[in-house]
Each structure stands twice: as structure tokens, then as C-alpha cells.
Design a protein around this motif. Structure first.
Motif, PDB file in Angstrom:
ATOM      1  N   LEU B  14     -46.153   3.472   4.696  1.00  0.00           N
ATOM      2  CA  LEU B  14     -45.432   2.565   5.573  1.00  0.00           C
ATOM      3  C   LEU B  14     -46.424   1.949   6.554  1.00  0.00           C
ATOM      4  O   LEU B  14     -46.446   0.745   6.785  1.00  0.00           O
ATOM      5  CB  LEU B  14     -44.349   3.338   6.338  1.00  0.00           C
ATOM      6  CG  LEU B  14     -43.554   2.524   7.339  1.00  0.00           C
ATOM      7  CD1 LEU B  14     -42.721   1.486   6.617  1.00  0.00           C
ATOM      8  CD2 LEU B  14     -42.647   3.438   8.163  1.00  0.00           C
ATOM      9  N   LYS B  39     -43.761   6.655   3.708  1.00  0.00           N
ATOM     10  CA  LYS B  39     -42.326   6.505   3.959  1.00  0.00           C
ATOM     11  C   LYS B  39     -41.676   7.868   3.804  1.00  0.00           C
ATOM     12  O   LYS B  39     -41.949   8.603   2.861  1.00  0.00           O
ATOM     13  CB  LYS B  39     -41.718   5.516   2.966  1.00  0.00           C
ATOM     14  CG  LYS B  39     -42.093   4.090   3.317  1.00  0.00           C
ATOM     15  CD  LYS B  39     -41.519   3.073   2.358  1.00  0.00           C
ATOM     16  CE  LYS B  39     -42.013   1.691   2.760  1.00  0.00           C
ATOM     17  NZ  LYS B  39     -41.957   0.733   1.661  1.00  0.00           N
ATOM     18  N   TRP B  73     -48.840  -2.832   7.725  1.00  0.00           N
ATOM     19  CA  TRP B  73     -47.437  -2.408   7.760  1.00  0.00           C
ATOM     20  C   TRP B  73     -46.842  -2.787   6.427  1.00  0.00           C
ATOM     21  O   TRP B  73     -46.838  -3.965   6.074  1.00  0.00           O
ATOM     22  CB  TRP B  73     -46.735  -3.104   8.920  1.00  0.00           C
ATOM     23  CG  TRP B  73     -45.285  -2.750   9.052  1.00  0.00           C
ATOM     24  CD1 TRP B  73     -44.232  -3.494   8.646  1.00  0.00           C
ATOM     25  CD2 TRP B  73     -44.730  -1.573   9.642  1.00  0.00           C
ATOM     26  NE1 TRP B  73     -43.064  -2.860   8.924  1.00  0.00           N
ATOM     27  CE2 TRP B  73     -43.328  -1.672   9.547  1.00  0.00           C
ATOM     28  CE3 TRP B  73     -45.288  -0.425  10.227  1.00  0.00           C
ATOM     29  CZ2 TRP B  73     -42.476  -0.690  10.013  1.00  0.00           C
ATOM     30  CZ3 TRP B  73     -44.440   0.551  10.694  1.00  0.00           C
ATOM     31  CH2 TRP B  73     -43.044   0.419  10.592  1.00  0.00           C
ATOM     32  N   ASP B  74     -46.411  -1.807   5.674  1.00  0.00           N
ATOM     33  CA  ASP B  74     -45.877  -2.072   4.343  1.00  0.00           C
ATOM     34  C   ASP B  74     -46.898  -2.804   3.484  1.00  0.00           C
ATOM     35  O   ASP B  74     -46.543  -3.678   2.693  1.00  0.00           O
ATOM     36  CB  ASP B  74     -44.614  -2.938   4.461  1.00  0.00           C
ATOM     37  CG  ASP B  74     -43.379  -2.107   4.120  1.00  0.00           C
ATOM     38  OD1 ASP B  74     -43.558  -1.034   3.504  1.00  0.00           O
ATOM     39  OD2 ASP B  74     -42.268  -2.534   4.472  1.00  0.00           O
ATOM     40  N   GLY B  90     -40.290  -2.744  13.342  1.00  0.00           N
ATOM     41  CA  GLY B  90     -39.509  -1.556  13.032  1.00  0.00           C
ATOM     42  C   GLY B  90     -40.167  -0.282  13.531  1.00  0.00           C
ATOM     43  O   GLY B  90     -40.013   0.784  12.946  1.00  0.00           O
ATOM     44  N   THR B 164     -32.750   0.369  14.731  1.00  0.00           N
ATOM     45  CA  THR B 164     -33.001   0.676  13.318  1.00  0.00           C
ATOM     46  C   THR B 164     -34.472   0.616  12.937  1.00  0.00           C
ATOM     47  O   THR B 164     -34.887  -0.210  12.132  1.00  0.00           O
ATOM     48  CB  THR B 164     -32.208  -0.273  12.381  1.00  0.00           C
ATOM     49  OG1 THR B 164     -32.598  -1.596  12.696  1.00  0.00           O
ATOM     50  CG2 THR B 164     -30.731  -0.084  12.531  1.00  0.00           C
ATOM     51  N   PRO B 165     -35.259   1.486  13.547  1.00  0.00           N
ATOM     52  CA  PRO B 165     -36.690   1.481  13.241  1.00  0.00           C
ATOM     53  C   PRO B 165     -36.983   2.163  11.913  1.00  0.00           C
ATOM     54  O   PRO B 165     -36.186   2.971  11.438  1.00  0.00           O
ATOM     55  CB  PRO B 165     -37.291   2.285  14.395  1.00  0.00           C
ATOM     56  CG  PRO B 165     -36.202   3.231  14.778  1.00  0.00           C
ATOM     57  CD  PRO B 165     -34.898   2.536  14.501  1.00  0.00           C
ATOM     58  N   GLN B 166     -38.110   1.801  11.322  1.00  0.00           N
ATOM     59  CA  GLN B 166     -38.574   2.483  10.115  1.00  0.00           C
ATOM     60  C   GLN B 166     -39.503   3.632  10.484  1.00  0.00           C
ATOM     61  O   GLN B 166     -39.599   4.610   9.767  1.00  0.00           O
ATOM     62  CB  GLN B 166     -39.325   1.494   9.206  1.00  0.00           C
ATOM     63  CG  GLN B 166     -38.423   0.473   8.560  1.00  0.00           C
ATOM     64  CD  GLN B 166     -37.276   1.140   7.827  1.00  0.00           C
ATOM     65  OE1 GLN B 166     -37.487   1.968   6.961  1.00  0.00           O
ATOM     66  NE2 GLN B 166     -36.048   0.808   8.208  1.00  0.00           N
ATOM     67  N   LEU B 167     -40.200   3.424  11.621  1.00  0.00           N
ATOM     68  CA  LEU B 167     -41.130   4.455  12.086  1.00  0.00           C
ATOM     69  C   LEU B 167     -40.750   4.815  13.518  1.00  0.00           C
ATOM     70  O   LEU B 167     -40.603   3.932  14.364  1.00  0.00           O
ATOM     71  CB  LEU B 167     -42.572   3.929  12.047  1.00  0.00           C
ATOM     72  CG  LEU B 167     -43.625   4.822  12.698  1.00  0.00           C
ATOM     73  CD1 LEU B 167     -43.807   6.109  11.922  1.00  0.00           C
ATOM     74  CD2 LEU B 167     -44.952   4.098  12.821  1.00  0.00           C
ATOM     75  N   GLU B 195     -33.374  10.260   5.214  1.00  0.00           N
ATOM     76  CA  GLU B 195     -32.925   8.875   5.054  1.00  0.00           C
ATOM     77  C   GLU B 195     -34.084   7.935   4.759  1.00  0.00           C
ATOM     78  O   GLU B 195     -33.918   6.717   4.712  1.00  0.00           O
ATOM     79  CB  GLU B 195     -32.229   8.401   6.330  1.00  0.00           C
ATOM     80  CG  GLU B 195     -30.894   9.076   6.559  1.00  0.00           C
ATOM     81  CD  GLU B 195     -30.303   8.706   7.917  1.00  0.00           C
ATOM     82  OE1 GLU B 195     -30.949   7.918   8.639  1.00  0.00           O
ATOM     83  OE2 GLU B 195     -29.227   9.219   8.233  1.00  0.00           O
ATOM     84  N   LYS B 197     -36.781   7.515   6.688  1.00  0.00           N
ATOM     85  CA  LYS B 197     -37.508   7.037   7.857  1.00  0.00           C
ATOM     86  C   LYS B 197     -38.765   7.897   8.061  1.00  0.00           C
ATOM     87  O   LYS B 197     -38.808   9.056   7.671  1.00  0.00           O
ATOM     88  CB  LYS B 197     -36.629   7.108   9.089  1.00  0.00           C
ATOM     89  CG  LYS B 197     -35.420   6.188   9.008  1.00  0.00           C
ATOM     90  CD  LYS B 197     -34.815   5.988  10.369  1.00  0.00           C
ATOM     91  CE  LYS B 197     -33.448   5.313  10.306  1.00  0.00           C
ATOM     92  NZ  LYS B 197     -33.465   3.996   9.708  1.00  0.00           N
ATOM     93  N   SER B 198     -39.748   7.276   8.668  1.00  0.00           N
ATOM     94  CA  SER B 198     -40.990   8.013   8.937  1.00  0.00           C
ATOM     95  C   SER B 198     -41.050   8.356  10.415  1.00  0.00           C
ATOM     96  O   SER B 198     -40.534   7.630  11.258  1.00  0.00           O
ATOM     97  CB  SER B 198     -42.199   7.159   8.580  1.00  0.00           C
ATOM     98  OG  SER B 198     -42.070   6.683   7.273  1.00  0.00           O
TER      99      SER B 198
END
Lengths: 375, 525
Positions: B14, B39, B73-74, B90, B164-167, B195, B197-198
Motif C-alpha cells: 500500500l 495491504k 502510494w499504491d 487515505g 475511511t482511511p486505507q492506512l 477488512e 486496512k493497513s
């Protein structure tokens, strides 16, 4: 579009030092534009404003007369501001110093001799300190905001003086003019070098006060106490320094110095009380204090610069027919640029577009509760 | 949950950080840092204070700009120029020190940071739903000032999750929680991982890193010294990586003859009304600390420890002079200076702004607490400060406590937290006080420095002083104390001798169980 100030991680030592000079240069540039808009050749105007008023020895004496109250007041204010206490009412303390000090020559004109001047000066300091103790008392007792109370008390002092010289203290032989009797010879502050110019002992007081306060602030435990309480009040309390005591100390000190300036001005430069005894020294001294970076020695230099703006204002009025309010404009610009430069040393400007709906929200929130705590 | 661990390594990254460098003046805070976060993994960032963890995180969150290096990022290169950019990508952050307004409700605090103009009502509803679904029950309409520290942290976490963050970056999240609250938090983190998330988990508590983290990156002096799987390491091996050498275990020599030793600090029926609407009242506190012993006070933050410290230190005076007695004399009516002159010394919880003035030099900060007790040595005639004497005393403390710094006499704010704490504790130890009261001696301090401070406190006690330690860190109290009392809601339990104290007993008292339990067991003993 929004403008935000973002704290810089480091302050530049170089620019901290240069800041007053940059501010002065910017004032000159803005002043040149102003003169040009008024239809005057800026170079010519600057010569009249800044150079001619100090080209002769007697004019330097005039400069000293104007600088003395500015320096005296600003030195006292610098201690307040270092302690994070905001005495804005030096103008009122100046007036009350003048009134208290004038008690002897006005009410007891028959009292003469070498003791008169020292007593007047002492009373002047007592008067200024007394008047400054009011906002201090209000702040410590009722947590009032000293900026408001000290400022409002200025107008009380001005009207009180106005009433005095029109009423009880009016010179009965003065043809109804609102002024007191002329002070007797032993109530007049002696001139330093009567042959060369009018400068009186007030300037010496200013220099002595500057050196003593500098010594206190940089070398003594009391100065340390002021700086600790001003920069981090909680650490100050941990150190065992009382905040209320500090409020009184700074107000009484700055009030006494403003009072000394007031009686010196009346006894030295004017020679009697009249409805208006100050062209706003108490307010201009705030600019002096900041231009001098709240350092008493810097304040001596800043006081001389601001004194020159007064003389220059008078000079352009007589030579070019421009209102002497120009002096106020210069002072205002100077303060504006000084504060601006200081701010930009600590912060940088960041422009933020509307597209970002939550810019830096966390950072703001992080800072805000701390501010709240500091209250 | 454990089965997913090995799979993590195969997943796409991620966040990928390559050669990230940040230089402050002559100090390289982060030196070519490489870091990959996959991730759906919980990634630990380990390191001593001053190792560069905070600097790294600030660059990831956009509050600091790197001097060089790349962030992907990604898989795409990005420039994180502000926290706003980080949030848009995120990345969410839960800070170690909360940024909440006490006079506002939880929902209002959340609305402030969302800053998108949606009505409070809908935010409150969203926050409530989210909090229950993650097992972090939260009443959005409650005033922050009324909430415990654990609940305040929930607000921060919910606030972060609403975006709604990814990290999610968590900075020392368990340092303010009871063991039970921490367990709850771990469940939430595992749920988030499941879920996809990292989580970047910053901590110096090695046991919990071993328990919940899939991978760890260890920093030392601004450099990455290793990546590892914490589950395959021991706490000792992790500590070795962090510190670079063995951490000396704290040695507590048995205290002898304490029962008959003179009581140097006595608190008798100390009560205090709340000074502000959000302060905790103190209720009838009794405590005796004798020469030679260390007494610990445990408790969840915000149960009156701050109020208690202020009352004992004399920052706040008591009505009843006898409620605080130092070396057998009434001190309740004396100021902090008066109490210091009686031989007491104090170390407050907050280092910057309370224990030390941030913008003042270390030597000036020495004068801060010792201008009266060492008046002869430091202040000459006419109130002139003897700068030379103060400077050399400061250098003596710096050497004795191994304070690491970048200049001979730097500003307090320029030191890392651990080093400043060593200086502040050393400043008081240097006086050889007969009574020492310390609030949170090693809060946020790295393992090496913490061991140093704890050892010094024990040695002070064994040399005949009374030492009182207030701490939220139970490990620390068990390491230090001869007896542990618990503060809950402004009341203090009877101290439990260390031989009888267990995590469970103390934990129950911290949660508000009847103090009678402890009293009872003491009577039996």
C-alpha cells in the motif's frame, strides 16, 4: 482561496537580526509611494523628513527631548510584554505621572530649593505606578483583560487632566486659558548643555533606565522570572514564581517609568500643565518597544528613530504643507512592517485552494486546544 | 486471524518509502529510510526516543517535508505536502497527545476536523454507528471533559475512521489505557486488518508489538536497522535491536527496616474541591512514604493524579497545613518554593511547558527549579545570576544522566523527550532531595533512558530518601515500587506491598473496584 500561517520549524537567526532594518526599508518604500501620491518628490520629502531635522546640534537636542519619553516608557513596556502582560495604557500613566509630579509646583509654588525636582520626579513615578496599579488590581482580582482596562483608563486620564487645567488647577492670571501656572525655576528640570540646545535630564534618565532594565532582564533572577512567566506560565508556577505578583511588578515598573517620563516632559519641555501634554508618546512607545525587539538597548536606538518621525512630521508640515499626521502614518507603517517581518520569521504563508475541504484540520486542532490551555 | 500473516508478504504494498531523508540543521533525523507497508497488515515502527519515528511519521502525514526520497502510494509516486493531501490519499493518524476541546461534545470535536459542513446530527449518528460496529462504544453527545482518556482516544480513532482511511497511523496508543482497555483496542485493530486496512503501529512496548504486529521496522539513530517478524523475536532481542546494546535490567535492592524508618512525606486526609468543571476532586487521601522506600501510585490517567501532584508539590496550597507534611513538619500552607526548601523535589508529568520552559536553555531550566534551594550557589548579591556556576552545574547533570544533545547548552525544546526527561529528573536528583515526588517518570521515554531513570530513583530511595512515583505504566511501577497504591476517581487505595500485588489486583482497583479489597488483604498480611 484562503491564507494560512504555518509555523516554521526553524527561525532564521540572520533574519531575526535583520528584521527591524527590513521593516525600516519597507517603510521608506511605502513612504515614498505615499509622498509621490501626495504630489511631492519623494527624495526631496525624505531629505526634509529624515535628514534636515538632525543636521544641526540644537536639532539633535530636540531629538533627545522627543526620544527621552519614548525610551523611558518603552523600556518599562518591554518588561511587561516579555512577561506576556499587555499594558497598553502607558499614555494614561504618563499623564498621571505628570499630574502627581505637578502637585508641588502648582499647589505649593512657594516651596523652592534643590529638593523640589527630586520630589517631583518621585511623585511622578508614584503617580504613574498608582495609575498602572488599577488594571493590575482588576486583572488579579477579577481576571479582567488588561489590554482593555489599561487602554480605557487612558481616556479617563486625558479627561481628568483636561478637567484639572480648566477647573481647579487653572492659572487664575491666565486669561481663562486652560493651563496651570508656569512652574517656578526650581521646579524646572535643568538642561544638560544650555549653550548647545534644550535637551534636559530626561534623556539621561532614559539611558540610565535602559541600562538598568537591560541588566535586570539579562543578568538578574528577577529578569529570569519575567522571561519564564512570559514564555511558559505553568513552568513559572512550577518554579515558584507568582503570576499575580508579576502582574503587579510589571505594571508598577512600567507605570513608574511612564510617570517619570510624564513629569520630566512637563517639568522639562513644557513648563506647565495644559490639556494636551503628549503627542501620543504612550502609544508610540509600543512601537518603540517592538522595533527595539523588547531589548532595552535596542529600544534606545528605536526611540531615536521614532523621535525623528515626530520631528520629520513637523518639518514636512512647515516646508511642504503636508499634514503632520504624516508622522502618525510613518509610525503606523513602521509598526505594521515590524510586526509583519517578525511574524514571517516565525511563520510562512501558505495559500490554500477551495478544492481542499479539510486542509490541515488535524494540525489546527492540535494547536487550538493548547491555545485554550494557555488562557 | 493468525493465518493471514504469511499471506501479507505476497500482497501488494500500500505504501512504499524509499530513501526518505530529513535533515534538521546538522542532525539527520531520518537517514535514507526504506519502509513497505502491505495491504491488510499491522506494521510496527519500533525505536528509542529520538530514533526518528516521529519525524518519519510526520513526513508520511504531510506535516514535514522530506529533504529527499520517494513515497509510493499504491505503486504510484506521491508528494505528501500537507495533512490534507495525506487524508485525501487515505492516510489517517491518531496522535499520542489528543487534540480535543474539553468543552465540546465528541460529535462537535469530530465535526471540527471533518470540516465539510455536514450537520452535527448526521455526524453524531455516523459516529455512533461506526463506534458500535467496531466495538468502541461512544456517546457522541457527551462532553469530552467528562470522558476518560480511553474514551477520548476512541473519539480520535472514530474521527480517523470516519475519513475511511486505507492506512491508519497510531502513535503510542496504549500508553494511556488500562490493560483491559488495551485489549479492546487490539480487537479493533485486528478487525480493521481483517477488512484489509493497513496499520502503522508506533510503540516501544515490545510485548504488545509481539502480540498484534505482523512485521516490524526498527529504527535507530535515524536509520533502519532491521525488518523482522516480531512474533519470531523475543522482547529482549527486539530491545537489543532498538537500543543497539543490552538494556540493563533495573535492580531493586531489598528495602530493610522501612517500618521503623522516619516518615518523610505524609499526606493526611487531603481533599480538594475541583478547580475547574473538568477537574477531579480529591477525596480524603492518606499516604505515608518513609525514608528508603519507593511508593507507586497507579491509575488510569485523569483520575486525579494531576490534582494530587499539584497539591503535594505546593503549586496549589492546602487549607489545612497538616494535610501535607514533609520531614515531620506541616507543609500544606507553603508554596512549592517553601516545600523545596524543606528538602522536597518534584518532577511533573509534562516536560515541556511545566517541568521545563521550552524556549530556554538547559542551564536556565536548571535555575527554574533550583533558584531558591541553591540560592547561595546560583544567585549572587543583588539578585544577579551566577551564570558560570549554573552552567557548570547543568553540565554536571548532563554528564551524570547521559543527556544527549546537539549543542553545549541547547534549548529544552531541542532535546528529544527522553533526553529532556533525563535532564529534568537529574536536575532534582542532583540536589539529593530527601523527598522526591515524580509524576510519569518515563512517559514516552525509550527503554535505555527509562531504565536509567528508574535505577536512579531506586538508588535515591535506598540512600535514605522517600520516593513517590505516580505512573500509568504498571510495568514501571512493578519494577520500581516497594508498595503500590491505586488512584481512582480522586480516591487513593491503601498501598499494597509489592510481594502481594499482582497485575490483576491492581488492574481491578484501577477499574474502580472497592478499595476495601486491598485494605482487607493488607490487614490479613
Amino acid at each position: 482561496m484562503r491564507i494560512e500561517l504555518v509555523k516554521r520549524p526553524q527561525r532564521s537567526a540572520l533574519f531575526s537580526m535583520l528584521s527591524p532594518f527590513i521593516a525600516f526599508a519597507l517603510t521608506i518604500i511605502a513612504g515614498a509611494i505615499m509622498f509621490a501620491l501626495l504630489g511631492v518628490n519623494p527624495l526631496n520629502a525624505f531629505e526634509i523628513y529624515f535628514v534636515e531635522p538632525i543636521s544641526q546640534v540644537w536639532q539633535l537636542h530636540e531629538l533627545a527631548i522627543k526620544a527621552a519619553p519614548l525610551i523611558l516608557i518603552a523600556v518599562g513596556l518591554s518588561v511587561c510584554y516579555k512577561a506576556n502582560i499587555w499594558n497598553i495604557g502607558a499614555e494614561g500613566q504618563f499623564i498621571f505621572g505628570a499630574i502627581f509630579g505637578s502637585i508641588i509646583p502648582v499647589l505649593f509654588p512657594q516651596f523652592e530649593g534643590p529638593l523640589v525636582i527630586p520630589l517631583m520626579l518621585l511623585l511622578g513615578m508614584v503617580g504613574g505606578a498608582f495609575y498602572a496599579s488599577i488594571p493590575a488590581l482588576l486583572k488579579t482580582r477579577f481576571s479582567t483583560n488588561e489590554i482593555l482596562t489599561s487602554l480605557m483608563l487612558v481616556y479617563v486620564a486625558q479627561l481628568f487632566l483636561d478637567w484639572l487645567v480648566r477647573g481647579p488647577w487653572r492659572d487664575p492670571q491666565g486669561h481663562g486659558f486652560p493651563q496651570t501656572i508656569q512652574f517656578g525655576d526650581s521646579a524646572v528640570l535643568p538642561e544638560l548643555m544650555p549653550d548647545a540646545g534644550r535637551a534636559n535630564w530626561g534623556f539621561v534618565f532614559a539611558l540610565v533606565a535602559a541600562v538598568l532594565v537591560w541588566l535586570m532582564m539579562s543578568r538578574m533572577l528577577k529578569g529570569f522570572e519575567v522571561r519564564v512567566l512570559g514564555s511558559s506560565p505553568r513552568a513559572g508556577r512550577f518554579a515558584g514564581f507568582g503570576f499575580n505578583r508579576m502582574v503587579f511588578f510589571t505594571f508598577l515598573l512600567s507605570g513608574a517609568l511612564a510617570g517619570l517620563a510624564g513629569i520630566s516632559e512637563v517639568s522639562g519641555a513644557i513648563g506647565q500643565l495644559q490639556p494636551v501634554i503628549s503627542p501620543g508618546y504612550g502609544f508610540t512607545a509600543i512601537i518603540v518597544a517592538f522595533l527595539g525587539r523588547l531589548n532595552p538597548l535596542g529600544i534606545v536606538a528605536a526611540g531615536l528613530v521614532l523621535a525623528l518621525t515626530y520631528l520629520g512630521g513637523e518639518a514636512v508640515q512647515s516646508a511642504l504643507g503636508i499634514s503632520d499626521k504624516v508622522a502618525r502614518v510613518f509610525q503606523g507603517m513602521l509598526l505594521f512592517f515590524v510586526l509583519g517581518c517578525d511574524t514571517l520569521i516565525h511563520y510562512r504563508i501558505r495559500l490554500i485552494g477551495i478544492a481542499l475541504t479539510k486542509p490541515n484540520g488535524a494540525a489546527q486542532l492540535e494547536a487550538a486546544p493548547k491555545l485554550e490551555e494557555a488562557r | 486471524m493468525g493465518g493471514t500473516v504469511s499471506a501479507n508478504h505476497d500482497r501488494a504494498n500500500l505504501l512504499e518509502v524509499r530513501g526518505l531523508t530529513k535533515i534538521f540543521g546538522t542532525l539527520t533525523a531520518c537517514d535514507h529510510i526504506d519502509l513497505n507497508i502491505a495491504k491488510g497488515e499491522i506494521h510496527a515502527l519500533l525505536g528509542e526516543n529520538g530514533a526518528g519515528k516521529s519525524t518519519l511519521v510526520k513526513m508520511l502525514f504531510g506535516s514535514l517535508e522530506p529533504n529527499s526520497g520517494e513515497i509510493f502510494w499504491d505503486g504510484k509516486p506521491v508528494k505528501i505536502t500537507s495533512p490534507g493531501v495525506a487524508k485525501k490519499l487515505g492516510i489517517g493518524m491518531v496522535f499520542q497527545h489528543f487534540s480535543l476541546f474539553e468543552a465540546l461534545t465528541a460529535a462537535e470535536n469530530i465535526a471540527l476536523s471533518l470540516n465539510d459542513g455536514s450537520p452535527i446530527g448526521s455526524i453524531a449518528a455516523k459516529a455512533r454507528a461506526l463506534s458500535y460496529s467496531y466495538g468502541l462504544p461512544l456517546d457522541p453527545d457527551s462532553l469530552v471533559g467528562d470522558l476518560s482518556v480511553g474514551e477520548r482516544q476512541r473519539i480520535e480513532i472514530i474521527r480517523c475512521l470516519l475519513q475511511t482511511p486505507q492506512l491508519i497511523i497510531l502513535d503510542e496508543p496504549t500508553s494511556v489505557l488500562t490493560p483491559q482497555e488495551a485489549d479492546k483496542l487490539f480487537e479493533t485493530l485486528e478487525r480493521l486488518r481483517s477488512e484489509g486496512k493497513s496499520i502503522l503501529y508506533i510503540s516501544h512496548r515490545l510485548e504488545e508489538v509481539k502480540r498484534i504486529c505482523d512485521r516490524a521496522t526498527v529504527l535507530r539513530h535515524g536509520k533502519v536497522v532491521g525488518h523482522c517478524n516480531p512474533r519470531q523475536e523475543t522482547a529482549a532481542s527486539l530491545a537489543r535491536m532498538m537500543v543497539g546494546s543490552e538494556v540493563k535490567a533495573v535492580v531493586r535492592a531489598p528495602a530493610e527496616g522501612i517500618e521503623t524508618a522516619p516518615a518523610l512525606l505524609q499526606i493526611r486526609s487531603l481533599s480538594r474541591k475541583p478547580a475547574t468543571p473538568f477537574a477531579i476532586p480529591l477525596k480524603n487521601i492518606n499516604l505515608t512514604v518513609r525514608a528508603g522506600e519507593v511508593i507507586g501510585i497507579a491509575g488510569v490517567a485523569g483520575n486525579g493524579q494531576g490534582e494530587f501532584f499539584e497539591s503535594v508539590s505546593g503549586e496549589v496550597l492546602q487549607q489545612d497545613a497538616g494535610s501535607v507534611r514533609i520531614r515531620g513538619k506541616d507543609a500544606g500552607g507553603l508554596s512549592i518554593t517553601g516545600r523545596r526548601l524543606m528538602g522536597a523535589a518534584f518532577v511533573p508529568e509534562e516536560r515541556l511547558g511545566h517541568g521545563a520552559a521550552p524556549r530556554m536553555k538547559l542551564s536556565e531550566n536548571l535555575l527554574l527549579s533550583r533558584h531558591a534551594t541553591d540560592g547561595k550557589a546560583f544567585v549572587g548579591s543583588g539578585g544577579m545570576v551566577k551564570n558560570g556556576a549554573v552552567y557548570s552545574a547543568a553540565q554536571r547533570i548532563i554528564t551524570a544522566m547521559d543527556v544527549r544533545k546537539s549543542a553545549p547548552d541547547p534549548e529544552a525544546a531541542a532535546l528529544s523527550g527522553g533526553n529532556l526527561q533525563k535532564f529534568i529528573v537529574g536536575r532534582e536528583l542532583d540536589r539529593k532531595p530527601s523527598v522526591m515526588v515524580v509524576n510519569q517518570p518515563t512517559w514516552g521515554v525509550d527503554a535505555g533512558a527509562a531504565a536509567h531513570i528508574r535505577q536512579a530513583l531506586i538508588e535515591l530511595a535506598r540512600s535514605g530518601s522517600a520516593v513517590l512515583v505516580i505512573s500509568q505504566d504498571l510495568d514501571e511501577l512493578f519494577e520500581l515500587s516497594d508498595a503500590i497504591a491505586v488512584m481512582h476517581n480522586g480516591e487513593l487505595s491503601v498501598p499494597l506491598p509489592i510481594a502481594e500485588a499482582t497485575f490483576e489486583k491492581i488492574g481491578l482497583l484501577m477499574g474502580g473496584a472497592e478499595p476495601g479489597h486491598a485494605e482487607h488483604s493488607l490487614e490479613v498480611a
